[in-house]
Design a protein around this motif. Structure first.
Motif, short mmCIF file in Angstrom:
data_model
loop_
_atom_site.label_atom_id
_atom_site.label_comp_id
_atom_site.label_asym_id
_atom_site.label_seq_id
_atom_site.Cartn_x
_atom_site.Cartn_y
_atom_site.Cartn_z
N TRP A 83 -8.78 -7.57 31.05
CA TRP A 83 -9.53 -6.37 31.95
C TRP A 83 -9.87 -5.04 31.29
O TRP A 83 -10.43 -4.54 31.92
CB TRP A 83 -8.89 -6.32 32.92
CG TRP A 83 -8.46 -7.34 34.11
CD1 TRP A 83 -9.58 -8.11 34.55
CD2 TRP A 83 -7.39 -8.16 34.23
NE1 TRP A 83 -8.86 -9.06 35.49
CE2 TRP A 83 -7.55 -9.16 35.28
CE3 TRP A 83 -5.92 -7.96 33.90
CZ2 TRP A 83 -6.84 -10.17 35.70
CZ3 TRP A 83 -5.10 -8.89 34.52
CH2 TRP A 83 -5.49 -10.09 35.35
N LYS A 84 -9.32 -5.17 30.00
CA LYS A 84 -9.78 -3.91 29.22
C LYS A 84 -9.10 -2.73 29.79
O LYS A 84 -9.96 -1.60 29.82
CB LYS A 84 -11.04 -3.84 28.96
CG LYS A 84 -11.75 -4.93 28.42
CD LYS A 84 -13.02 -4.76 27.20
CE LYS A 84 -13.41 -5.76 26.45
NZ LYS A 84 -13.04 -7.14 26.85
N HIS A 85 -8.06 -2.72 30.38
CA HIS A 85 -7.41 -1.52 30.93
C HIS A 85 -6.61 -0.67 29.78
O HIS A 85 -5.99 -1.34 29.27
CB HIS A 85 -6.18 -1.92 31.98
CG HIS A 85 -6.84 -2.43 33.45
ND1 HIS A 85 -5.89 -2.67 34.34
CD2 HIS A 85 -8.10 -2.45 33.92
CE1 HIS A 85 -6.84 -3.02 35.51
NE2 HIS A 85 -8.05 -2.88 34.99
N PRO A 86 -7.37 0.38 29.77
CA PRO A 86 -6.65 1.21 28.68
C PRO A 86 -5.17 1.44 28.82
O PRO A 86 -4.51 1.79 27.79
CB PRO A 86 -7.60 2.45 28.54
CG PRO A 86 -8.35 2.51 29.69
CD PRO A 86 -8.40 1.13 30.16
N LEU A 87 -4.82 1.82 30.20
CA LEU A 87 -3.52 2.01 30.28
C LEU A 87 -2.67 0.95 29.79
O LEU A 87 -1.46 1.34 29.63
CB LEU A 87 -3.30 2.22 31.98
CG LEU A 87 -3.11 3.72 32.49
CD1 LEU A 87 -2.76 3.74 33.78
CD2 LEU A 87 -2.11 4.52 31.68
N ALA A 88 -2.86 -0.25 30.18
CA ALA A 88 -2.24 -1.41 29.54
C ALA A 88 -1.66 -1.46 28.20
O ALA A 88 -0.49 -1.47 27.58
CB ALA A 88 -3.15 -2.78 29.94
N ASP A 89 -2.85 -0.81 27.41
CA ASP A 89 -2.60 -0.60 26.27
C ASP A 89 -1.39 0.45 25.78
O ASP A 89 -0.66 0.35 24.95
CB ASP A 89 -3.92 -0.58 25.34
CG ASP A 89 -3.55 -0.32 23.87
OD1 ASP A 89 -3.00 -0.85 23.02
OD2 ASP A 89 -4.16 1.00 23.24
N VAL A 90 -1.89 1.58 26.54
CA VAL A 90 -0.91 2.71 26.22
C VAL A 90 0.43 2.22 26.54
O VAL A 90 1.67 2.61 25.79
CB VAL A 90 -1.43 3.93 27.39
CG1 VAL A 90 -0.08 4.95 27.43
CG2 VAL A 90 -2.58 4.41 26.92
N ALA A 91 0.76 1.32 27.67
CA ALA A 91 2.13 1.12 28.19
C ALA A 91 2.82 0.14 26.95
O ALA A 91 3.99 0.49 26.75
CB ALA A 91 2.00 0.18 29.45
N ALA A 92 1.99 -0.74 26.31
CA ALA A 92 2.54 -1.69 25.33
C ALA A 92 2.85 -0.80 24.25
O ALA A 92 4.04 -0.95 23.68
CB ALA A 92 1.44 -2.60 24.88
N GLN A 93 1.97 0.09 23.55
CA GLN A 93 2.49 1.11 22.53
C GLN A 93 3.68 1.77 22.86
O GLN A 93 4.34 2.03 21.99
CB GLN A 93 1.21 1.76 22.02
CG GLN A 93 0.29 1.01 21.68
CD GLN A 93 -0.74 1.74 20.78
OE1 GLN A 93 -0.62 2.75 20.45
NE2 GLN A 93 -2.06 1.22 20.57
N ALA A 94 3.73 2.29 24.25
CA ALA A 94 4.76 3.44 24.58
C ALA A 94 5.92 2.64 24.50
O ALA A 94 7.25 3.06 24.29
CB ALA A 94 4.46 4.02 25.75
#
Lengths: 241, 63, 221
Positions: A83-94
């Motif tokens: 879904w290309k949610h940028p927040l999901a990537d932020v969460a994974a990296q955090a």
């Protein structure tokens, strides 16, 4: 699914998270304090393992967290790719460094438990080896994400790596059932109910809840930091151009 | 602790220290970035138009 | 299907013309193995005991050497974008690249492994199992390596990074590859281990090219 998309807006999500944060902290401190009290003082010693069984109350929840955080990150990676949610990537990296930390904790407390019980700090059995692989997967993910000049590339490559590494999770989960090892089999999450005494289950579950809440709290803090880092990068770019 | 006190206490010690280190370093990292961002926004300030519709203050609530 | 073979033939002829990459990986494989008798001492008993592990570890390391080149040249000269544009599914092309990689690194290592086994005093009865385990294991290495090679395209220090990413994933391969040979040395049946290696190959055959293709798309796009 509506609330899911509603929360996908970073600013809205962080506002929501900030309101949740004090509650998470209060609940986490409460379960943590109770967990430590029961684990160290108000629970019986095991008839076989004696007092060393108390290590279980930190070792097992750490190991659960190590796997749980990886699954969370993989789910985030999936939703980031689909879904290309940028927040999901932020969460994974955090979440990645926290996951690596819990894995390391599980390994260290495990070897501190292994020394008195098995007479050795480390054995190369399936469970221990696959948890060690999990640790390397976390480190590999962190290294890969940071290896690109274009952060977007790092995010996507990291997300694919996370999904590939998911194969390790069932291997860890079932390794003690599939191979005969020194490591004892699962005694809580079983089909026929937990095979552990309630007096020991209570501190274990309290600690597990406290660890989860700690992770949630830390995740919010780290996601806020990651979002700020991205904004700093953006402002630097627009500053230069 | 039945002769195993060293093992039990050191494993609890490792856990507490690691939990504290992760928490403190994350909070400090957040603070540093917050300061950096505030300074940067003041400098780049005039060029920012998106601020009204996408208030960045919201991402910087500190508990 | 035609595209598949065309790509395999192209990669093979490129590898043969340049020659150096594949040959270097093979030389590295041989050299790493020959270092061990010097390091742990030449007692036949010791060498025999650790031979299967050493051959397998050396094979893993040698495969890592050539991995970062797998897609790098195509990425640099733009052939990768052409591959993305062809009507053939990228997964099939990836499979062709992996096959070419295996033919140039895995297969030579497989062929020279018995010679190294002799160097290491491995029992002759274990050779067929060593060959079988490597025949099943080295293609998995190329397939998993493809995922890593595609992920690090354009990254800094890609060569080191690909080894860091792929080596942990190959640990199950190493465990069962070595234990198959151990079983054969001690006179037991190695069937179970070989079956598990086969299962890994069967699982990687569809899954790894799929992940590799996804990584290549995001690298090019």
């Amino acid at each position: 699914m509506n609330w899911f998309h509603w929360l996908a807006n970073p600013a809205r999500f962080m506002r929501f998270a900030a309101r949740l944060q004090p509650w998470i902290m209060a609940l986490g401190l409460l379960t943590g304090a109770a967990g430590f009290y029961f684990a160290l003082f108000a629970s019986p010693a095991d008839y076989q393992q004696g007092e060393t069984v108390r290590i279980m109350y930190v070792h097992v929840p750490s190991a659960w967290m190590a796997m749980f955080i990886y699954v969370v990150m993989a789910a985030a990676a999936g939703s980031f790719l689909i879904w290309k949610h940028p927040l999901a990537d932020v969460a994974a990296q955090a979440a990645a460094p926290v996951g690596a930390g819990f894995t390391l904790m599980a390994l260290i407390t495990g070897s501190l438990w292994g020394q008195p019980m098995w007479g050795t700090w480390w054995v190369w059995d399936a469970r221990l080896t696959s948890v060690l692989i999990l640790f390397f997967l976390y480190l590999g993910y962190i290294a890969l994400v940071n290896a690109f000049d274009d952060p977007e590339r790092g995010s996507k490559a990291g997300a694919i790596l996370l999904l590939v590494g998911v194969v390790n999770i069932p291997i860890i989960k079932f390794s003690v059932d599939w191979w005969n090892t020194l490591h004892q089999p699962a005694s809580v999450a079983r089909m026929d109910g937990p095979s552990i005494d309630p007096s020991m289950l209570l501190p274990l579950l309290l600690m597990a809840a406290a660890f989860k809440l700690y992770f949630l709290y830390l995740l919010i803090v780290r996601m806020r930091g990651e979002l700020m880092a991205r904004r700093i990068r953006l402002l630097h770019l627009s500053d230069v151009s | 602790m039945g002769g195993y006190a060293t093992y039990v206490w050191s494993s609890y010690g490792v856990v507490v220290v690691m939990l504290a280190v992760m928490l403190i370093s994350s909070v400090i990292g957040g603070r540093t970035r917050d300061r950096e961002l505030t300074a940067l926004e003041e400098r780049v300030g005039p060029r920012r138009q998106r601020r009204q519709q996408n208030d960045p203050e919201d991402t910087r609530h500190d508990a | 299907m035609k595209c598949f073979f065309v790509l395999v033939r192209r990669d093979l002829s490129l590898a043969l013309r340049q020659g150096s990459d594949a040959a270097m990986a093979l030389m590295f494989f041989v050299i790493v193995v020959t270092l061990f008798p010097l390091a742990v001492g030449p007692e036949p008993g010791v060498l025999e005991r650790i031979s299967s592990g050493i051959v397998w570890v050396a094979a893993l390391l040698a495969a890592m050497l050539s991995l970062d080149r797998m897609f790098q040249t195509d990425y640099d000269d733009g052939s990768l974008e052409l591959m993305l544009l062809t009507p053939v599914p990228l997964e099939v092309l990836v499979l062709a690249k992996c096959l070419a990689h295996w033919l140039t690194t895995g297969l030579p290592m497989l062929l020279i492994a018995p010679l190294l086994g002799v160097f290491m005093n491995m029992q002759t009865e274990a050779f067929p199992v060593l060959l079988a385990s490597m025949a099943l294991g080295t293609p998995v290495l190329s397939l998993l390596g493809g995922v890593g090679a595609a992920l690090v395209l354009g990254a800094r220090r890609a060569g080191t990074l690909v080894a860091l990413l792929v080596l942990p994933l190959t640990i199950p391969l190493l465990i069962f590859g070595v234990s198959a040979v151990e079983a054969a040395v001690t006179g037991q049946s190695a069937k179970a281990q070989l079956l598990i290696l086969g299962a890994m190959l069967m699982a990687c055959l569809p899954l790894a090219p799929w992940a590799t293709a996804a990584a290549l798309r995001q690298a090019a796009g």
